[in-house]
Every structure is written in structure tokens, then in C-alpha cells.
Design an enzyme around this catalytic site. Structure first.
Site, PDB file in Angstrom:
ATOM      1  N   ALA A   1     -16.716  -3.433 -14.193  1.00  0.00           N
ATOM      2  CA  ALA A   1     -17.686  -3.763 -13.374  1.00  0.00           C
ATOM      3  C   ALA A   1     -17.219  -4.582 -12.057  1.00  0.00           C
ATOM      4  O   ALA A   1     -18.014  -5.437 -11.553  1.00  0.00           O
ATOM      5  CB  ALA A   1     -18.787  -4.727 -14.094  1.00  0.00           C
TER       6      ALA A   1
ATOM      7  N   GLY B   1     -14.763  -4.405  -8.437  1.00  0.00           N
ATOM      8  CA  GLY B   1     -14.813  -3.780  -6.810  1.00  0.00           C
ATOM      9  C   GLY B   1     -14.436  -2.203  -7.089  1.00  0.00           C
ATOM     10  O   GLY B   1     -15.692  -1.728  -6.517  1.00  0.00           O
TER      11      GLY B   1
ATOM     12  N   LYS C   1     -12.256  -6.344   3.908  1.00  0.00           N
ATOM     13  CA  LYS C   1     -13.494  -5.249   4.177  1.00  0.00           C
ATOM     14  C   LYS C   1     -14.778  -5.838   4.655  1.00  0.00           C
ATOM     15  O   LYS C   1     -15.508  -5.056   5.320  1.00  0.00           O
ATOM     16  CB  LYS C   1     -13.442  -4.419   2.900  1.00  0.00           C
ATOM     17  CG  LYS C   1     -12.428  -3.505   2.437  1.00  0.00           C
ATOM     18  CD  LYS C   1     -12.557  -2.835   1.341  1.00  0.00           C
ATOM     19  CE  LYS C   1     -11.347  -2.235   0.796  1.00  0.00           C
ATOM     20  NZ  LYS C   1     -11.670  -1.224  -0.440  1.00  0.00           N
TER      21      LYS C   1
ATOM     22  N   ASN D   1     -14.167   0.223   4.966  1.00  0.00           N
ATOM     23  CA  ASN D   1     -12.926   0.414   4.578  1.00  0.00           C
ATOM     24  C   ASN D   1     -12.041   1.396   5.617  1.00  0.00           C
ATOM     25  O   ASN D   1     -10.770   1.614   5.492  1.00  0.00           O
ATOM     26  CB  ASN D   1     -12.517   0.922   3.297  1.00  0.00           C
ATOM     27  CG  ASN D   1     -12.790   2.413   3.068  1.00  0.00           C
ATOM     28  OD1 ASN D   1     -13.571   3.113   3.852  1.00  0.00           O
ATOM     29  ND2 ASN D   1     -12.214   3.059   2.081  1.00  0.00           N
TER      30      ASN D   1
ATOM     31  N   ASP E   1     -14.804   4.549   0.256  1.00  0.00           N
ATOM     32  CA  ASP E   1     -14.178   4.105  -0.999  1.00  0.00           C
ATOM     33  C   ASP E   1     -14.741   4.729  -2.313  1.00  0.00           C
ATOM     34  O   ASP E   1     -14.100   5.113  -3.506  1.00  0.00           O
ATOM     35  CB  ASP E   1     -14.404   2.603  -1.328  1.00  0.00           C
ATOM     36  CG  ASP E   1     -13.378   1.581  -0.824  1.00  0.00           C
ATOM     37  OD1 ASP E   1     -12.325   2.114  -0.423  1.00  0.00           O
ATOM     38  OD2 ASP E   1     -13.787   0.469  -0.537  1.00  0.00           O
TER      39      ASP E   1
ATOM     40  N   SER F   1       0.957  -1.124  -0.019  1.00  0.00           N
ATOM     41  CA  SER F   1      -0.004  -0.048   0.033  1.00  0.00           C
ATOM     42  C   SER F   1       1.047   1.079  -0.143  1.00  0.00           C
ATOM     43  O   SER F   1       1.911   1.174   0.552  1.00  0.00           O
ATOM     44  CB  SER F   1      -0.657   0.045   1.447  1.00  0.00           C
ATOM     45  OG  SER F   1      -1.443   1.323   1.527  1.00  0.00           O
TER      46      SER F   1
HETATM   47  P1  ATR Z   1     -11.040  -3.967  -9.443  1.00  0.00           P
HETATM   48  O1  ATR Z   1     -11.380  -4.422  -7.845  1.00  0.00           O
HETATM   49  O2  ATR Z   1      -9.957  -3.192  -9.596  1.00  0.00           O
HETATM   50  O3  ATR Z   1     -12.196  -3.350  -9.657  1.00  0.00           O
HETATM   51  P2  ATR Z   1     -11.634  -6.314 -10.655  1.00  0.00           P
HETATM   52  O4  ATR Z   1     -12.816  -6.494  -9.654  1.00  0.00           O
HETATM   53  O5  ATR Z   1     -10.801  -7.497 -10.866  1.00  0.00           O
HETATM   54  O6  ATR Z   1     -10.637  -5.384 -10.080  1.00  0.00           O
HETATM   55  O7  ATR Z   1     -12.290  -5.862 -11.942  1.00  0.00           O
HETATM   56  C1  ATR Z   1     -11.580  -5.631 -12.940  1.00  0.00           C
HETATM   57  C2  ATR Z   1     -12.159  -5.052 -14.194  1.00  0.00           C
HETATM   58  O8  ATR Z   1     -11.593  -4.712 -15.266  1.00  0.00           O
HETATM   59  C3  ATR Z   1     -13.373  -5.823 -14.631  1.00  0.00           C
HETATM   60  O9  ATR Z   1     -14.534  -4.976 -15.011  1.00  0.00           O
HETATM   61  C4  ATR Z   1     -12.822  -6.368 -15.869  1.00  0.00           C
HETATM   62  O10 ATR Z   1     -13.658  -7.056 -16.762  1.00  0.00           O
HETATM   63  P3  ATR Z   1     -14.370  -8.533 -16.767  1.00  0.00           P
HETATM   64  O11 ATR Z   1     -15.355  -8.362 -15.680  1.00  0.00           O
HETATM   65  O12 ATR Z   1     -14.733  -8.794 -18.002  1.00  0.00           O
HETATM   66  O13 ATR Z   1     -13.043  -9.302 -16.283  1.00  0.00           O
HETATM   67  C5  ATR Z   1     -11.950  -5.267 -16.475  1.00  0.00           C
HETATM   68  N1  ATR Z   1     -10.727  -5.594 -17.237  1.00  0.00           N
HETATM   69  C6  ATR Z   1      -9.755  -6.275 -16.932  1.00  0.00           C
HETATM   70  N2  ATR Z   1      -8.835  -6.519 -17.937  1.00  0.00           N
HETATM   71  C7  ATR Z   1      -9.536  -5.957 -18.999  1.00  0.00           C
HETATM   72  C8  ATR Z   1      -9.099  -6.226 -20.262  1.00  0.00           C
HETATM   73  N3  ATR Z   1      -8.224  -6.451 -20.777  1.00  0.00           N
HETATM   74  N4  ATR Z   1     -10.429  -5.610 -21.153  1.00  0.00           N
HETATM   75  C9  ATR Z   1     -11.334  -5.005 -20.822  1.00  0.00           C
HETATM   76  N5  ATR Z   1     -11.666  -5.114 -19.212  1.00  0.00           N
HETATM   77  C10 ATR Z   1     -10.908  -5.706 -18.564  1.00  0.00           C
END
Ligand code: ATR
Length: 494
Positions: free
Chosen positions: A353, A355, A293, A314, A329, A241
Site C-alpha cells: 500500500a 507509492g 512529483k 511524473n 506512473d 535512475s
Molecule cells: P513504494 O513507493 O516502492 O511503493 P513504499 O511507499 O515504501 O515504497 O511502500 C513499500 C510497501 O512495501 C509497503 O506496502 C510496505 O508495507 P508497510 O506499509 O507495512 O510498510 C511493503 N513492505 C516492505 N517491506 C515489507 C515486508 N518485509 N513485508 C511485507 N510488506 C513489506
């Protein structure tokens, strides 16, 4: 008794050791000469080193059975230590596990003897550590040094208890290892005679040693005393962090005696035990991150409205031993955007979509703004949209419809280092406000294209800073200056 800071020198020959020793003497209260790092050390080396260093010096020649590098016999080692005593070293370190410590205690001259005990495996129960200290204190040693290895953040509290229960004993104690990080800083609060810091990242003499730059520059070790309140970020990988770089500089600025540390807490029993220690010790609050969390909810005496709605905490504040949980957050994104525009009624496209998207959508819907979600995996977008009453558009259509939005926010990791040539969107309308949550690099391809199209852009670190400001205010009651935290963020070491 003020805890002193010692810097060990680990040169492989005496000239290198002296060079390091001189550099160490500029910031350390005490320099430790780790003579076992020097190949084929001689009596002349021992004298020469001592004469060149104008701070008190500890002479340490660790044998291999105590994880040191000295390869000679115990008889030879004893001779070298006697030479250090003869030379006038202020302190000499001798191992309790050795057969030579008793005779050295009888021949300690004007040197103070540090009787040391290391445990490279674990931190035994408090009772055992206490017995060890009691046994060692029966010797004629001037200072005791008890250094176990932490396998959990909770091991550190055994050592704090040991230090607190021996206020009149000159005792050096903290934990080694990555889980012992906090003890190297907080042993000052609890009255350890010494803590150790490495001259730089490459000069560690023990596992988990913090560099002197971090000790003083980040944690303000010199300002820590028994009244210092503890804050930190609790997470399984809290060591990654960056929040310590934002919070610590502000405490000094507002004249509050706090320190903010990474709290590397594992799940399950470890979290239960940590929460007991969180109550028992001088914590003012903490940030909470992955994966704690949701689980944090059950430890709270009270939850604010948002934490209840989101179902996750958080930020925790401790007041009169009651814990109140918050969720900030979403605040960072909203505050960062509100610096540019009113959100009420605005048409927003949120890409992603996961976190981070959930927090952003929550904040926007609260205003209320009109939110449309698009995501590579459509079902995830639909699930989120259902929860918040938002719309969904197909991921393939995102470039076609992008021009219709007042605000576009990327919450995916696309474009993050090392994937810097990628962007999740290519088409922008100049009147759209565009924000990225990726902050490495600050100006992602996504933001570069938006800027080229004439859009106003908001870089990802702003969200983090506004979010940190909100937490800081919850803990201290004072609003920190954006500029100070933002500048601190910009200066984070690689
Ligand atoms: P965080 O908590 O940082 O939001 P996460 O929950 O793993 O991380 O979410 C990652 C987001 O980035 C998701 O919306 C993911 O899309 P998917 O739901 O289809 O997996 C998106 N993402 C990651 N890599 C991607 C890529 N190369 N192209 C498009 N969307 C991507």
C-alpha cells in the site's frame, strides 16, 4: 567548431601511460598525458610517450596546488613542460594560478597553450566567471580552460551561458563533481572546445568524469550538436535512475536529435531555480521522480486529467515555453497486464500500500477492475482502499484467499535483491495472472512459485518499459518500439 573528446591517461609509469594512451587513441580525438601521475617523469618519457601515440596529445603536469600529483619544484615542472613543447606536443596545459605560465606563453613553440583554471570548491556567480574568462583572454593563451565544481545542477547553466557568450573564443568549460555530470555532455551543445572522458571507471583524472563508454555508448556524444534538445529525469538521486539506458538508444533509432540525462535537482530554492533554467534552456521535457512529483504541479501551465486526479506529475513536456504535466506512473502496470488480458471486471489482489501500489490501484480502478488490497500495515491498505473504493483483506489471510483472484500483483519490495529468498505469497491458482514490480532479480521467488503453480507471470521490468514508452511518446510524438527499449533495459551495465 566541433567539440572534441579528450581522454586523459593516468598511468603511474610511462609504459602503463603508453598502454592507456594507445587504448585512448582508438576512440578519443585527443589524448591527454597526465605526466604528474607518472612517478619521476623524465625527458625521455615525455618523448617516448609522444612518439607512441598517433593522435594529437595534450601535455599536462598538474602541480599539487591545482589538485595534481607533481611533487617537484615549479622550476622542474617548467623544464618538463618546455621539453614537451620541444618534443612537439600539439597542446600544453599550464595553470593560470602558477607563476610559470607567462614565460611558457612566450616560449610556446608550435604547441597551443591551454591556460587552465580550476575551482575545486564551487562555481562562482556568472559575473565572476565571465570576468575570469575576460582576464584570462588578455594573455597570449590559445585556448582557455575554466573548470569549476558544481554544487547544484544550476551551476551548470552558468557555464552554458559563459560558453554561449564567448562563441569566438576557444574555451574549454564544464563543471566537476556529481552535480556537474550534465555539463560534461552538454558542453558540446554549447561549444566547448573539449570535453574529457575517462578510459574506464577506474581511470578518472577528475571528480565526476564520465567514462568514454558511457559518453559515447549511452549519451551518443558524437551526435550532440547545438540543435540537440535536452530531456532527462529530475530527482534528488537522479543518478541512480536507469531510464537513460532506455530512452537514449531510441532517439537514434527514430532519427531525433535528443539526449536524455539524469538531472540531480535538490528541493526548495534549487528546484525553483532549476525550473527557471528549464524554461530558459533547450529542454523538450523531463521525467520527474522522488521527491519532486507533487511539488512539480505548481510550475505547470496545464495539467492533464490524470495528473490532476493523482495530484502529482511524473512527466513534463515543454511546448512553446508552456509546461504541461502528466502522470504516467499507472500506465506501465496497466499496459503490461493488458498484453495478457482484459482488465475490465477482473478480480485483482494488490499486495502492498505504498507509492507504487497507489499507481497500480489507480490504473486498475480506472478500467474498472475489482481491486482488493492487502498490506502488512492494515491502516495503510484501508486508507488507500477508501480513496479508490476498493476492498481490504487482512495480510494474514492473503495465502488463504489468493486462489480466488484473476490477477495478483506484488507492489512491495519483498524479494528484491539481496532479499531474493523471500516471497510475499506462497499460494497460487494456475489460472491467476501474476505480476511483480520488483525487477532485480527478474524472476523473483514470488514469480518462480507462481510459475511452478502453472500461472502466467509478468516480470517487473515490463512495467518500467511500458511506462518509459508512454513518456517517450509524450515528449517526441512518436511511439518507440517495445523491443528496443526492452533490449536496452536487459543490457544495462551493473
Ligand atoms: P513504494 O513507493 O516502492 O511503493 P513504499 O511507499 O515504501 O515504497 O511502500 C513499500 C510497501 O512495501 C509497503 O506496502 C510496505 O508495507 P508497510 O506499509 O507495512 O510498510 C511493503 N513492505 C516492505 N517491506 C515489507 C515486508 N518485509 N513485508 C511485507 N510488506 C513489506
Amino acid at each position: 567548431m566541433e567539440t572534441k573528446l579528450a581522454i586523459p591517461v593516468v598511468g603511474e609509469d610511462v609504459d602503463e601511460a603508453i598502454k592507456q594512451g594507445k587504448a585512448a587513441a582508438k576512440t578519443a580525438d585527443i589524448v591527454e598525458f597526465r605526466a604528474d601521475f607518472v612517478r619521476q617523469i623524465t625527458d625521455a618519457d615525455i618523448e617516448q610517450f609522444y612518439q607512441q601515440i598517433d593522435k594529437p596529445v595534450i601535455f599536462t603536469c598538474r602541480p599539487q596546488f591545482e589538485n595534481g600529483h607533481f611533487k617537484g619544484s615549479e622550476k622542474e615542472r617548467k623544464q618538463l613542460i618546455l621539453q614537451a613543447i620541444k618534443t612537439g606536443y600539439e597542446y600544453v596545459d599550464v595553470e593560470y594560478k602558477s607563476d610559470i605560465y607567462e614565460s611558457l606563453l612566450e616560449n610556446s613553440g608550435n604547441s597551443q597553450i591551454i591556460l587552465s583554471h580550476h575551482n575545486f570548491e564551487e562555481t562562482p556567480d556568472y559575473g565572476q566567471v565571465k570576468n575570469l574568462a575576460a582576464e584570462m583572454s588578455k594573455t597570449k593563451a590559445d585556448i582557455l580552460k575554466i573548470i569549476p565544481t558544481a554544487n547544484s545542477i544550476n551551476d551548470n547553466f552558468k557555464i552554458f551561458r559563459l560558453l554561449q557568450s564567448n562563441p569566438n573564443q576557444k574555451l574549454i568549460s564544464f563543471c566537476m563533481g556529481i552535480y556537474g555530470h550534465i555539463s560534461r555532455v552538454l558542453c558540446k551543445k554549447y561549444g566547448s572546445y573539449l570535453s574529457f572522458a575517462a578510459l574506464d571507471k577506474n581511470s578518472q583524472s577528475a571528480d565526476g568524469q564520465i567514462s568514454v563508454g558511457e559518453m559515447q555508448g549511452t549519451y551518443h556524444f558524437n551526435s550532440i550538436d547545438q540543435n540537440t534538445k535536452i530531456l532527462g529525469v529530475a530527482g534528488e538521486f537522479a543518478e541512480n535512475s536507469k531510464s537513460k539506458y532506455m530512452h537514449n538508444p531510441v532517439f537514434e533509432n527514430i532519427g531525433k536529435n535528443y539526449v536524455y540525462l539524469p538531472l540531480k535537482v535538490q528541493s526548495g530554492r534549487d528546484l525553483d531555480n532549476f525550473m527557471d533554467n528549464f524554461h530558459r534552456y533547450d529542454f523538450a521535457g523531463m521525467a520527474v521522480t522522488i521527491p519532486h512529483k507533487e511539488k512539480m504541479i505548481k510550475y505547470m501551465d496545464e495539467l492533464d486529467k490524470t495528473a490532476k486526479e493523482i495530484g502529482a506529475v511524473n512527466t513534463v513536456v515543454k511546448q512553446n515555453d508552456r509546461l504541461k504535466g502528466f502522470n504516467t506512473d499507472y500506465v506501465g502496470a496497466v499496459r503490461a497486464l493488458e498484453n495478457y488480458t482484459e482488465l475490465n471486471g477482473k478480480k485483482c489482489m494488490v499486495i502492498g500500500a505504498g507509492g507504487a501500489s497507489r499507481a497500480v490501484v489507480f490504473g486498475l480502478v480506472k478500467k474498472p477492475a475489482r481491486v482488493t488490497i492487502t498490506n502488512r500495515t492494515r491502516e495503510k491498505a484501508e486508507k488507500l482502499a477508501k480513496e479508490f473504493g476498493s476492498k481490504v483483506i487482512d495480510f494474514e489471510d492473503r495465502n488463504k484467499v489468493a486462489q480466488q483472484f484473476d490477477i495478483i500483483i506484488n507492489t512491495t519490495s519483498v524479494g528484491m535483491y539481496p532479499d531474493t529468498d523471500n516471497t510475499v505469497l506462497e499460494t497460487f491458482n494456475e489460472s491467476t495472472l501474476v505480476m511483480d514490480i520488483v525487477y532485480k532479480p527478474l524472476k523473483t521467488k514470488f514469480l518462480q512459485l507462481a510459475e511452478q503453480a502453472g500461472c502466467e507471470i509478468i516480470t517487473g521490468e515490463k512495467m518500467l518499459v511500458y511506462q518509459a514508452m508512454e513518456q517517450f511518446e509524450i515528449w517526441t510524438g512518436q511511439r518507440p518500439k517495445f523491443k528496443i527499449m526492452h533490449k536496452a533495459f536487459s543490457n544495462i551495465p551493473e
